[in-house]
Design an enzyme around this catalytic site. Structure first.
Site, PDB file in Angstrom:
ATOM      1  N   ASP A  15     -44.273  -8.225 -67.311  1.00 40.71           N
ATOM      2  CA  ASP A  15     -44.527  -7.445 -66.090  1.00 40.71           C
ATOM      3  C   ASP A  15     -46.008  -7.205 -65.804  1.00 40.71           C
ATOM      4  O   ASP A  15     -46.385  -6.162 -65.248  1.00 40.71           O
ATOM      5  CB  ASP A  15     -43.786  -6.096 -66.130  1.00 40.71           C
ATOM      6  CG  ASP A  15     -42.274  -6.256 -66.139  1.00 40.71           C
ATOM      7  OD1 ASP A  15     -41.793  -7.248 -65.546  1.00 40.71           O
ATOM      8  OD2 ASP A  15     -41.588  -5.411 -66.739  1.00 40.71           O
ATOM      9  N   VAL A  16     -46.856  -8.141 -66.169  1.00 44.40           N
ATOM     10  CA  VAL A  16     -48.271  -8.021 -65.810  1.00 44.40           C
ATOM     11  C   VAL A  16     -48.569  -8.746 -64.495  1.00 44.40           C
ATOM     12  O   VAL A  16     -49.708  -8.745 -64.040  1.00 44.40           O
ATOM     13  CB  VAL A  16     -49.200  -8.550 -66.923  1.00 44.40           C
ATOM     14  CG1 VAL A  16     -49.060  -7.703 -68.167  1.00 44.40           C
ATOM     15  CG2 VAL A  16     -48.931 -10.010 -67.223  1.00 44.40           C
ATOM     16  N   LYS A  18     -47.688 -12.149 -63.843  1.00 41.51           N
ATOM     17  CA  LYS A  18     -48.057 -13.544 -64.092  1.00 41.51           C
ATOM     18  C   LYS A  18     -47.557 -14.473 -62.997  1.00 41.51           C
ATOM     19  O   LYS A  18     -48.314 -15.318 -62.500  1.00 41.51           O
ATOM     20  CB  LYS A  18     -47.514 -13.965 -65.458  1.00 41.51           C
ATOM     21  CG  LYS A  18     -47.760 -15.418 -65.856  1.00 41.51           C
ATOM     22  CD  LYS A  18     -47.552 -15.610 -67.337  1.00 41.51           C
ATOM     23  CE  LYS A  18     -46.175 -15.157 -67.787  1.00 41.51           C
ATOM     24  NZ  LYS A  18     -45.077 -16.023 -67.304  1.00 41.51           N
ATOM     25  N   THR A  19     -46.290 -14.338 -62.619  1.00 39.12           N
ATOM     26  CA  THR A  19     -45.728 -15.214 -61.593  1.00 39.12           C
ATOM     27  C   THR A  19     -46.369 -14.949 -60.238  1.00 39.12           C
ATOM     28  O   THR A  19     -46.661 -15.887 -59.478  1.00 39.12           O
ATOM     29  CB  THR A  19     -44.200 -15.031 -61.499  1.00 39.12           C
ATOM     30  OG1 THR A  19     -43.618 -15.382 -62.753  1.00 39.12           O
ATOM     31  CG2 THR A  19     -43.608 -15.919 -60.421  1.00 39.12           C
ATOM     32  N   PHE A  20     -46.608 -13.686 -59.932  1.00 37.39           N
ATOM     33  CA  PHE A  20     -47.243 -13.343 -58.655  1.00 37.39           C
ATOM     34  C   PHE A  20     -48.650 -13.927 -58.575  1.00 37.39           C
ATOM     35  O   PHE A  20     -49.033 -14.521 -57.553  1.00 37.39           O
ATOM     36  CB  PHE A  20     -47.293 -11.826 -58.492  1.00 37.39           C
ATOM     37  CG  PHE A  20     -48.031 -11.376 -57.255  1.00 37.39           C
ATOM     38  CD1 PHE A  20     -47.540 -11.666 -55.991  1.00 37.39           C
ATOM     39  CD2 PHE A  20     -49.231 -10.699 -57.358  1.00 37.39           C
ATOM     40  CE1 PHE A  20     -48.229 -11.269 -54.847  1.00 37.39           C
ATOM     41  CE2 PHE A  20     -49.922 -10.300 -56.227  1.00 37.39           C
ATOM     42  CZ  PHE A  20     -49.417 -10.583 -54.967  1.00 37.39           C
ATOM     43  N   LYS A  35     -43.158 -24.964 -63.856  1.00 34.90           N
ATOM     44  CA  LYS A  35     -42.812 -24.042 -64.938  1.00 34.90           C
ATOM     45  C   LYS A  35     -41.974 -24.822 -65.934  1.00 34.90           C
ATOM     46  O   LYS A  35     -40.801 -25.105 -65.682  1.00 34.90           O
ATOM     47  CB  LYS A  35     -42.042 -22.838 -64.418  1.00 34.90           C
ATOM     48  CG  LYS A  35     -41.706 -21.841 -65.516  1.00 34.90           C
ATOM     49  CD  LYS A  35     -41.595 -20.442 -65.000  1.00 34.90           C
ATOM     50  CE  LYS A  35     -41.482 -19.463 -66.167  1.00 34.90           C
ATOM     51  NZ  LYS A  35     -41.614 -18.072 -65.746  1.00 34.90           N
ATOM     52  N   GLU A 108     -47.024 -22.594 -65.266  1.00 33.63           N
ATOM     53  CA  GLU A 108     -46.757 -21.209 -65.663  1.00 33.63           C
ATOM     54  C   GLU A 108     -45.951 -21.191 -66.959  1.00 33.63           C
ATOM     55  O   GLU A 108     -44.845 -21.725 -67.026  1.00 33.63           O
ATOM     56  CB  GLU A 108     -45.988 -20.463 -64.578  1.00 33.63           C
ATOM     57  CG  GLU A 108     -45.782 -18.999 -64.931  1.00 33.63           C
ATOM     58  CD  GLU A 108     -44.959 -18.237 -63.915  1.00 33.63           C
ATOM     59  OE1 GLU A 108     -44.538 -17.108 -64.225  1.00 33.63           O
ATOM     60  OE2 GLU A 108     -44.729 -18.762 -62.804  1.00 33.63           O
ATOM     61  N   LEU A 176     -57.480 -10.088 -63.624  1.00 28.20           N
ATOM     62  CA  LEU A 176     -56.973  -8.725 -63.698  1.00 28.20           C
ATOM     63  C   LEU A 176     -56.140  -8.435 -62.465  1.00 28.20           C
ATOM     64  O   LEU A 176     -56.600  -8.604 -61.332  1.00 28.20           O
ATOM     65  CB  LEU A 176     -58.141  -7.740 -63.802  1.00 28.20           C
ATOM     66  CG  LEU A 176     -59.010  -7.867 -65.057  1.00 28.20           C
ATOM     67  CD1 LEU A 176     -60.196  -6.915 -64.987  1.00 28.20           C
ATOM     68  CD2 LEU A 176     -58.188  -7.592 -66.310  1.00 28.20           C
TER      69      LEU A 176
END
Length: 227
Positions: A15-16, A18-20, A35, A108, A176
């Site tokens: 939930d950092v 990554k995909t977004f 992916k 990814e 970030l």
């Protein structure tokens, strides 16, 4: 090394974003997308579907199908146990997709750098090394990290692990994600972490499009890295 660059996206944890962030880079840098391992398809259409069907702006990406799609939302090592037919993931199963040569390619990863992906207990870093050494294209790794509280420990541990397990020439930098935090950025840079970009919170498609239009160019980022 020749040809269009490959950028492998990994994260400091769940939930950092990554995909977004991968999606922003795909559309901002006009890249293809792949992916290699998708888990959790019992409850999710998957990131490849999202990348194709929910574009940012008018540009259309080509997304290559995962080599493995697994049912359970677990690490690939665990998820293999729940497949109806026997699955045995091996590093040699993964090859940079044919047809991806004309544009940069965003890859990814599944989870973070220490996620186990094979029954031999090979990790994401082993997959990175395998892919990097099996292509003549420039190959870089970008770490996605949350910008807020707690990111220093997670990011520095991830960065240190990558520095010790992949060639330094392949480690491009960190992005970030979240509300800008100048203190965290400064401390990470003091420890030698290269900050590629800061991605603000995007509440709608218009904001996402604005971010893609204002990303540093891929050429400028990779040129700085090579210098």
């Amino acid at each position: 090394m020749t040809g269009q660059p490959i950028i492998f996206i990994t994260g400091t944890g769940t939930d950092v974003g990554k995909t977004f962030v991968a999606k922003l880079l795909v559309y901002g840098w006009k890249c293809n997308y792949w992916k290699p391992i998708q888990t959790g398809i019992e409850s999710d259409c998957g990131d490849t579907f999202t990348m194709i069907n929910y574009p940012i702006g008018k540009w259309v990406t080509e997304a290559f199908q995962p080599t493995y799609q697994l049912i359970k939302p677990l690490s690939p090592l665990e998820a293999m146990e729940y497949e109806q037919e026997s699955v045995d993931i091996k590093l040699e199963d993964f090859k940079v997709p044919h047809g991806s040569e004309q544009l940069p390619l965003i890859i990814e990863g599944a989870g973070g750098v220490c996620v186990p992906i094979t029954k031999k207990l090979e990790l994401t870093t082993d997959l990175i090394t395998h892919l990097a050494t099996s292509t003549q294209r420039p190959f870089y790794v970008v770490v996605v990290a949350d910008s807020g509280l707690g990111t220093l420990n997670h990011t520095l541990l991830t960065w240190d692990y990558l520095e010790r397990n992949i060639p330094k020439k392949n480690l491009l930098g960190c992005i970030l994600n979240g509300k800008k935090n100048g203190r965290n950025r400064k401390i990470l840079e003091q420890f030698g972490v290269t900050i590629v970009a800061e991605i603000p919170v995007c509440k709608n498609d218009e904001m996402s499009l604005d971010v893609t239009n204002n990303l540093p160019s891929l050429e400028s980022v990779t040129n700085i890295h090579r210098s």
